[in-house]
Design a protein around this motif. Structure first.
Motif, mmCIF file in Angstrom:
data_model
loop_
_atom_site.group_PDB
_atom_site.id
_atom_site.type_symbol
_atom_site.label_atom_id
_atom_site.label_comp_id
_atom_site.label_asym_id
_atom_site.label_seq_id
_atom_site.Cartn_x
_atom_site.Cartn_y
_atom_site.Cartn_z
ATOM 1 N N THR A 187 -1.016 10.008 -8.990
ATOM 2 C CA THR A 187 -0.014 9.399 -8.117
ATOM 3 C C THR A 187 0.161 10.213 -6.849
ATOM 4 N N ARG A 188 0.220 11.531 -6.985
ATOM 5 C CA ARG A 188 0.379 12.384 -5.804
ATOM 6 C C ARG A 188 -0.807 12.235 -4.857
ATOM 7 N N ILE A 189 -2.006 12.179 -5.418
ATOM 8 C CA ILE A 189 -3.200 12.071 -4.589
ATOM 9 C C ILE A 189 -3.235 10.722 -3.888
ATOM 10 N N ASP A 190 -2.853 9.645 -4.602
ATOM 11 C CA ASP A 190 -2.803 8.327 -3.982
ATOM 12 C C ASP A 190 -1.831 8.320 -2.811
ATOM 13 N N LYS A 191 -0.693 8.994 -2.964
ATOM 14 C CA LYS A 191 0.292 9.069 -1.883
ATOM 15 C C LYS A 191 -0.201 9.969 -0.748
ATOM 16 N N PHE A 192 -1.114 10.876 -1.059
ATOM 17 C CA PHE A 192 -1.641 11.797 -0.047
ATOM 18 C C PHE A 192 -2.502 11.060 0.974
ATOM 19 N N GLY A 193 -3.080 9.924 0.538
ATOM 20 C CA GLY A 193 -3.828 9.100 1.477
ATOM 21 C C GLY A 193 -5.290 9.461 1.638
ATOM 22 N N VAL A 194 -5.891 10.116 0.636
ATOM 23 C CA VAL A 194 -7.308 10.475 0.718
ATOM 24 C C VAL A 194 -8.154 9.243 0.402
ATOM 25 N N THR A 195 -9.212 9.037 1.164
ATOM 26 C CA THR A 195 -10.114 7.917 0.928
ATOM 27 C C THR A 195 -11.042 8.225 -0.241
ATOM 28 N N SER A 196 -11.042 7.341 -1.230
ATOM 29 C CA SER A 196 -11.926 7.435 -2.396
ATOM 30 C C SER A 196 -11.872 8.793 -3.092
ATOM 31 N N GLY A 331 15.388 -1.857 1.820
ATOM 32 C CA GLY A 331 14.439 -2.176 2.871
ATOM 33 C C GLY A 331 13.006 -2.056 2.403
ATOM 34 N N TYR A 332 12.104 -2.569 3.250
ATOM 35 C CA TYR A 332 10.680 -2.562 2.954
ATOM 36 C C TYR A 332 9.924 -2.031 4.170
ATOM 37 N N SER A 333 8.912 -1.217 3.893
ATOM 38 C CA SER A 333 8.151 -0.628 5.001
ATOM 39 C C SER A 333 6.688 -0.498 4.606
ATOM 40 N N ALA A 334 5.813 -0.720 5.583
ATOM 41 C CA ALA A 334 4.379 -0.529 5.349
ATOM 42 C C ALA A 334 4.087 0.951 5.147
ATOM 43 N N LEU A 335 3.057 1.233 4.375
ATOM 44 C CA LEU A 335 2.708 2.620 4.065
ATOM 45 C C LEU A 335 2.530 3.446 5.334
ATOM 46 N N LYS A 336 1.885 2.874 6.345
ATOM 47 C CA LYS A 336 1.628 3.619 7.576
ATOM 48 C C LYS A 336 2.896 3.951 8.345
ATOM 49 N N ASP A 337 4.020 3.246 8.031
ATOM 50 C CA ASP A 337 5.269 3.462 8.762
ATOM 51 C C ASP A 337 6.269 4.337 8.009
ATOM 52 N N THR A 338 5.995 4.654 6.744
ATOM 53 C CA THR A 338 6.982 5.392 5.952
ATOM 54 C C THR A 338 7.247 6.787 6.504
ATOM 55 N N ALA A 339 6.205 7.447 7.026
ATOM 56 C CA ALA A 339 6.406 8.791 7.577
ATOM 57 C C ALA A 339 7.340 8.749 8.785
ATOM 58 N N LYS A 340 7.180 7.727 9.630
ATOM 59 C CA LYS A 340 8.042 7.594 10.803
ATOM 60 C C LYS A 340 9.478 7.283 10.395
ATOM 61 N N VAL A 341 9.648 6.428 9.379
ATOM 62 C CA VAL A 341 10.995 6.136 8.872
ATOM 63 C C VAL A 341 11.638 7.412 8.345
ATOM 64 N N ASN A 342 10.858 8.211 7.614
ATOM 65 C CA ASN A 342 11.382 9.484 7.100
ATOM 66 C C ASN A 342 11.826 10.401 8.228
ATOM 67 N N SER A 343 11.035 10.441 9.305
ATOM 68 C CA SER A 343 11.404 11.312 10.429
ATOM 69 C C SER A 343 12.685 10.825 11.090
ATOM 70 N N PRO A 366 3.263 0.246 -4.246
ATOM 71 C CA PRO A 366 3.541 -0.894 -3.365
ATOM 72 C C PRO A 366 4.063 -2.078 -4.173
ATOM 73 N N MET A 367 4.668 -3.029 -3.487
ATOM 74 C CA MET A 367 5.300 -4.155 -4.166
ATOM 75 C C MET A 367 4.303 -5.002 -4.945
ATOM 76 N N SER A 368 3.065 -5.046 -4.491
ATOM 77 C CA SER A 368 2.012 -5.765 -5.203
ATOM 78 C C SER A 368 0.705 -5.026 -4.999
ATOM 79 N N GLU A 369 -0.308 -5.362 -5.798
ATOM 80 C CA GLU A 369 -1.600 -4.688 -5.702
ATOM 81 C C GLU A 369 -2.268 -4.966 -4.357
ATOM 82 N N GLU A 370 -1.976 -6.139 -3.764
ATOM 83 C CA GLU A 370 -2.624 -6.499 -2.504
ATOM 84 C C GLU A 370 -1.941 -5.847 -1.306
ATOM 85 N N SER A 371 -0.601 -5.704 -1.384
ATOM 86 C CA SER A 371 0.141 -5.207 -0.218
ATOM 87 C C SER A 371 0.182 -3.685 -0.187
ATOM 88 N N LYS A 372 0.546 -3.171 0.980
ATOM 89 C CA LYS A 372 0.795 -1.737 1.108
ATOM 90 C C LYS A 372 2.216 -1.541 1.615
#
Length: 684
Positions: A187-196, A331-343, A366-372
């Protein structure tokens, strides 16, 4: 050839699918090349450029294809090709055993653990077995059950249990602790955002291997992986109680955005426009439209900086009115925007208006497997400036189960202290039948679940149900047992593979692959003449199909994987050799070219299938029992065998049929090879 139409349809469909899958790799590489040209060697500038165009369409006619979309679907490269970080983590089973015995001070118990740790350092792989042996040596007539048959373990272990029963209990607990650590790290690695990323348990040990391609900050990875996993239960606020606060935060942010933010926005717009210009030189209207859209979005972001990134939790009623959605999600936020919301939420101006008894945590998935898109929860501290309502160390057991309707759920059991606190918490949450509250289950400051409390739970045994899969309930049960089985994870080895080494590996792999393909093409063309050229066509088609299937499956390409590709190409040619030798035998008997080709394919088929099926089964065994590079080799080998069979048997047959229908001359040898091995006998 029977079923020619079906084969043609399959070949065309597979070609289209492979072109589609491979196109994303080409698109992602094209955008990254543009970024490199724009940045001129400045890594920070290149990253800013890619971030600014990530959500912009690469082609105006295909608006859904963005750089981010293509990047997620390109052929991912493994650690050996891309560079990155390799980490081996060890789960401390000795701490787990001590905890299960309530940190007993028994001298024999502690001496056995110390000796077992020493045995592990000298090569022993089974800590529980080593502990049992050492305890038997130190105190041969003593029993382990009195040490472990505590109130918390009473459901699984009796006071009169044999030493073997205790060791079986410890082994089961150790497996659970390793599985739990694996899930937390994943889970931590998935949140870290590493590709594959590649994370796998090393079978038979208490170690976990982690490979993180493309990682450039090893210190951050070490901190991420070794952080303590803390389970907590939090009371929650309702969305309606928080919405006015979020409105206030949005207003404060809008009024305090400084000129530097404005210039940053302008720079981002300029970067986006530059990119659009680079991508759309032939379509200036698309550039202008996209630039205008970017400008409107920037203006909206200045007016509503928070709500531009965090969508409020609302729904549209039957009367058309927009209403606040009940529950703890605000609220709901895209993965790419969560860091900005946190700031935004952590800025000094915002912290000054958020009460100390409110915490805002993201959901773990994420809310579903398809969404981020992730949910933001509003949690309530137990007192002003305090923490959660209950710590996770009160959980004595948790298991995945099914409710009366057959839906997956999690059943959790608390110790006596936890049961009393849980009764009070659930009574308060369900006091108002018209406004029942939720209790959030939080690990590492991420909300795993926030079920609504339906009534007071007096005995500390409760269930958590929802839209779960069986895998979800198994993972959640492991998470809930975190407090009962604290098994610290430590890094025992790590090393960084530099991008230059990865580039060298890519170069070596490509050179070997290209050299092998060229050699095969030359040999087949020279030895089998026209038929050799047909085999070469099938070989190239096989390579194309193989790469397309790898891309569509998201398989990670590694250096051993490239070796598997080369081997599968060789096996593809091997099938053609068997077929052609059979055809030459039929031609030698005076049969026509059409009949000889038909008979050659038919009679060579058993040998081809035998050799390929046995090799495929070997690949299956390697895939199931292998780890790391072996899995990469097995994956490409198995896929390559399937595509090579299709190409060698069907594609080459289609080419022969096409040549025969047009009465083209077909030769299966040149003069030098016509009788090269005829009547040869080797006394092996």
């Amino acid at each position: 050839m029977q079923g020619k139409g079906l084969v043609k349809f399959a070949a065309i469909a597979l070609t289209i699918a492979c072109l589609y899958s491979l196109s994303f790799t080409w698109i992602a590489n094209k955008v990254e090349k543009d970024a490199q040209e724009f940045a001129k060697g400045d890594a920070v500038k290149e990253k800013v450029y890619l971030d600014s165009v990530a959500s912009l369409p690469v082609y105006s006619s295909l608006s859904y294809i963005t750089y981010q979309y293509a990047k997620e679907r390109e052929i991912p490269l493994g650690l050996d090709l891309k560079g990155g970080m390799n980490v081996t983590m060890e789960i401390s089973l000795s701490d787990m055993v001590r905890n299960l015995a309530n940190n007993s001070t028994d001298a024999n118990f502690n001496a056995a653990i110390k000796n077992a740790e020493a045995a592990m350092a000298t090569g022993e792989s089974d800590f529980i077995g080593a502990f049992g042996k050492e305890f038997e040596k130190i105190s041969p007539n003593s029993k382990l059950a009195p040490l472990f048959a505590t109130k918390e373990n009473s459901a699984n272990l009796k006071i009169d249990a044999s030493n073997q029963d205790v060791l079986n209990f410890l082994r089961k607990s150790a497996d659970g602790a390793i599985d739990l650590s694996f899930n937390i790290l994943r889970t931590r690695i998935d949140k870290f955002g590493v590709t594959s990323p590649n994370i796998q348990k090393q079978q038979g040990t208490n170690r976990i291997l982690i490979e993180l391609p493309g990682v450039t900050d090893p210190d951050r990875v070490r901190k991420l992986l070794q952080g303590s996993a803390k389970l907590e239960f939090w009371e929650t606020y309702d969305n309606a109680e928080i919405f006015s606060l979020l409105q206030n935060v949005n207003s404060i942010l809008a009024s305090t955005i400084k000129s530097t933010d404005t210039s940053s926005t302008s720079a981002a717009q300029d970067t986006s426009k530059s990119k659009l210009a680079a991508l759309g030189k032939k379509d200036s209207s698309a550039v202008d439209s996209a630039a205008a859209l970017s400008k409107v979005q920037a203006e909206q972001a200045k007016l509503n900086p928070l709500f531009a990134l965090l969508n409020p939790a609302t729904y549209q009623g039957q009367d058309g009115q927009v209403n606040l959605r009940p529950g703890p999600v605000v609220g709901y936020s895209a993965l790419k925007d969560t860091a900005k919301v946190n700031s935004y939420l952590s800025s000094a101006a915002v912290r000054a208006v958020i009460p100390q008894n409110i915490r805002l945590f993201w959901g773990v998935k994420p809310m579903s497997e398809e969404s981020k898109v992730f949910e933001l929860y509003a949690l309530k501290t137990s007192n002003l400036g305090g923490g959660p309502a209950l710590e996770g160390d009160v959980i004595s057991d948790a298991r995945s189960d099914y409710d009366q309707k057959g839906n997956p759920e999690v059943v959790m059991v608390m110790n006596a202290d936890g049961a009393r606190a849980w009764r009070s918490i659930t009574a308060a949450a369900s006091a108002d039948p018209n406004n029942k509250k939720s209790v959030a289950i939080v690990l590492d400051n991420l909300v795993y679940s926030a079920p609504t409390v339906q009534g007071e739970i007096p005995n500390g045994i409760s269930s958590i149900s929802g839209s779960f899969k069986v895998e979800d309930t198994q993972d959640l049960a492991n998470v809930l047992k975190a407090g009962r089985l604290p098994a610290p994870a430590k890094i025992v080895s790590d090393y960084v593979v530099g991008p230059s080494l990865g580039a060298a590996s890519i170069s070596a792999g490509l050179i070997s692959t290209i050299a092998g393909v060229i050699f095969i093409l030359l040999f087949m063309g020279m030895y089998y003449s026209t038929a050799g050229l047909v085999a070469n066509v099938a070989l190239l088609v096989n390579l194309f199909f193989l790469m397309g299937v790898l891309a569509s499956l998201g398989a990670v390409l590694t250096l051993p994987g490239i070796a598997g590709i080369v081997l599968s190409l060789g096996m593809s040619v091997d099938a053609n050799v068997l077929i052609y030798e059979r055809i030459r035998e039929e031609l030698a008997e005076g049969k026509s070219a059409r009949l000889a080709i038909t008979e050659g394919f038919k009679k060579a088929m058993p040998s081809i299938l035998d050799s390929n099926i046995t090799t495929f089964l070997t690949g299956v065994i390697l895939y199931i029992f292998g780890q790391g590079p072996i899995v990469g080799f097995a994956t490409t080998l198995m896929i390559g065998i399937i595509t090579s069979l299709f190409a060698a048997i069907f594609i080459s047959r289609l080419v022969f049929e096409w040549l025969l229908d047009r009465k083209k001359p077909i030769s299966f040898s040149i003069k030098a090879t016509q009788n090269l091995f005829k009547d040869s006998k080797f006394d092996f």
